[in-house]
Design an enzyme around this catalytic site. Structure first.
Site, mmCIF file in Angstrom:
data_model
loop_
_atom_site.group_PDB
_atom_site.id
_atom_site.type_symbol
_atom_site.label_atom_id
_atom_site.label_comp_id
_atom_site.label_asym_id
_atom_site.label_seq_id
_atom_site.Cartn_x
_atom_site.Cartn_y
_atom_site.Cartn_z
ATOM 1 N N ASP A 123 28.620 -16.826 43.275
ATOM 2 C CA ASP A 123 28.718 -16.139 42.317
ATOM 3 C C ASP A 123 30.240 -15.750 41.586
ATOM 4 O O ASP A 123 31.770 -15.768 42.446
ATOM 5 C CB ASP A 123 28.053 -14.760 42.352
ATOM 6 C CG ASP A 123 26.625 -14.330 42.978
ATOM 7 O OD1 ASP A 123 26.159 -14.952 41.296
ATOM 8 O OD2 ASP A 123 26.722 -14.116 43.945
ATOM 9 N N ASP A 172 37.088 -17.085 43.621
ATOM 10 C CA ASP A 172 36.664 -16.882 42.547
ATOM 11 C C ASP A 172 37.326 -15.263 42.371
ATOM 12 O O ASP A 172 38.226 -14.919 40.949
ATOM 13 C CB ASP A 172 35.597 -16.964 41.383
ATOM 14 C CG ASP A 172 34.581 -15.871 41.609
ATOM 15 O OD1 ASP A 172 34.529 -15.913 42.726
ATOM 16 O OD2 ASP A 172 34.088 -15.337 40.671
ATOM 17 N N ASP A 194 32.437 -20.286 47.176
ATOM 18 C CA ASP A 194 31.618 -19.340 46.618
ATOM 19 C C ASP A 194 30.717 -19.604 45.843
ATOM 20 O O ASP A 194 30.689 -20.697 45.012
ATOM 21 C CB ASP A 194 32.535 -18.121 46.282
ATOM 22 C CG ASP A 194 32.214 -16.654 46.018
ATOM 23 O OD1 ASP A 194 31.142 -16.938 46.699
ATOM 24 O OD2 ASP A 194 32.575 -16.811 44.705
#
Length: 224
Positions: free
Chosen positions: A10, A166, A8
Site C-alpha cells: 500500500d 513509503d 511494501d
C-alpha cells in the site's frame, strides 16, 4: 552483495493510502469533523495504530455504529481502488530486479488476500517469490517481524536486501530488521520523518536499481 528486494504494498505498488484518507475525510465531514493528515498518519503502514472511530466519536460527541461505518467505508474504498493502476515506476523496478537476478518479496501489514487480489488484477503476481502479510506474524510494522519472515523466506541476510517503503512505520520495521531501506513518500506520507532511511525518491520512475545496488555494495564501488 544485494541479493533481494522487498516491496511494501500500500502506497508503494498501489496508491491505496491516499484513497483511504480521502474516503475517511468524506465520511468524517458528515459529522462536521476534520481529520487532519497529521492525526491520520498514525494509522499508515500498520494496524491498530489509530482508533479513527474513537476520534470521530469524541469530536462529534456521538456514538458510531462501527460495523455499519466500516462496511460503508470499505465499499467506497474498494470501488475506487479497483480502478487504480500500478504506481509509476513499479513495473520498471520489478523488471530491473528480475533481469539482475534478484529475489523479489513483498511485506505488508494488510491481510494476505488484499495484496494477492490486486497483484493478480495488475498482472504482477509472478514477479514475487515471497509474500508476507498480517496473517503471517503476531505483530505488524513497525515491528520487524514481517521483514524478518521475508528474509527467511527469500533465504538472504538483512544486509543482502533492500526494502522499498513509503511510510514511517514501514521504514522503521525494515531498519529494525537490519535491512537497507529506500522510501518513496506519497501524498499522505511525505510529511513523515525519514531521517533513519538510506535513501529517498519522489517516484520509482527513472530509478536505476543497478546504481542503488552499487551504492549499497562496497565491494562493487571498490571495483568501479
Amino acid at each position: 552483495m544485494i541479493k533481494a528486494i522487498v516491496f511494501d504494498f500500500d502506497g508503494v505498488i498501489l496508491d491505496s493510502e491516499r484513497i483511504m484518507y480521502l474516503v475517511m475525510q468524506k465520511m468524517f465531514q458528515r459529522y462536521q469533523v476534520n481529520l487532519p493528515l497529521s492525526i491520520w498518519s498514525q494509522a499508515i503502514g500498520t494496524q491498530h495504530g489509530f482508533d479513527s472511530l474513537g476520534y470521530l466519536e469524541e469530536h462529534a460527541n456521538v456514538k458510531i455504529d462501527r460495523d455499519a461505518f466500516k462496511e460503508e467505508r470499505d465499499a467506497l474504498f474498494n470501488q475506487l481502488v479497483d480502478e487504480e493502476e500500478v504506481l509509476p515506476g513499479v513495473k520498471s523496478v520489478l523488471n530491473q530486479a528480475k533481469s539482475l537476478g534478484l529475489k523479489i518479496g513483498l511485506a505488508t501489514s494488510s491481510k494476505g488476500e488484499w495484496p494477492r487480489k490486486h497483484l493478480s488484477r495488475l498482472g504482477l503476481s509472478d514477479y514475487f517469490q515471497s509474500i508476507k502479510s498480517w496473517d503471517d506474524v503476531q505483530k505488524v510494522k513497525p515491528d520487524p517481524a514481517l521483514y524478518i519472515k521475508s528474509l527467511e523466506s527469500l533465504e538472504v541476510q538483512p544486509k543482502e536486501a533492500i526494502a522499498i517503503e513509503d511510510s514511517f512505520n514501514g521504514s522503521l520495521a525494515a531498519k529494525r530488521a537490519g535491512m537497507y531501506c529506500i522510501v518513496v513518500p506519497n501524498a499522505v506520507t511525505k510529511q513523515m520523518p525519514f531521517g533513519h532511511v538510506d535513501g529517498s525518491f519522489k517516484s520509482l520512475q527513472d530509478v536505476s536499481l543497478e546504481k542503488i545496488i552499487r551504492y549499497f555494495s562496497p565491494e562493487l564501488r571498490t571495483k568501479a
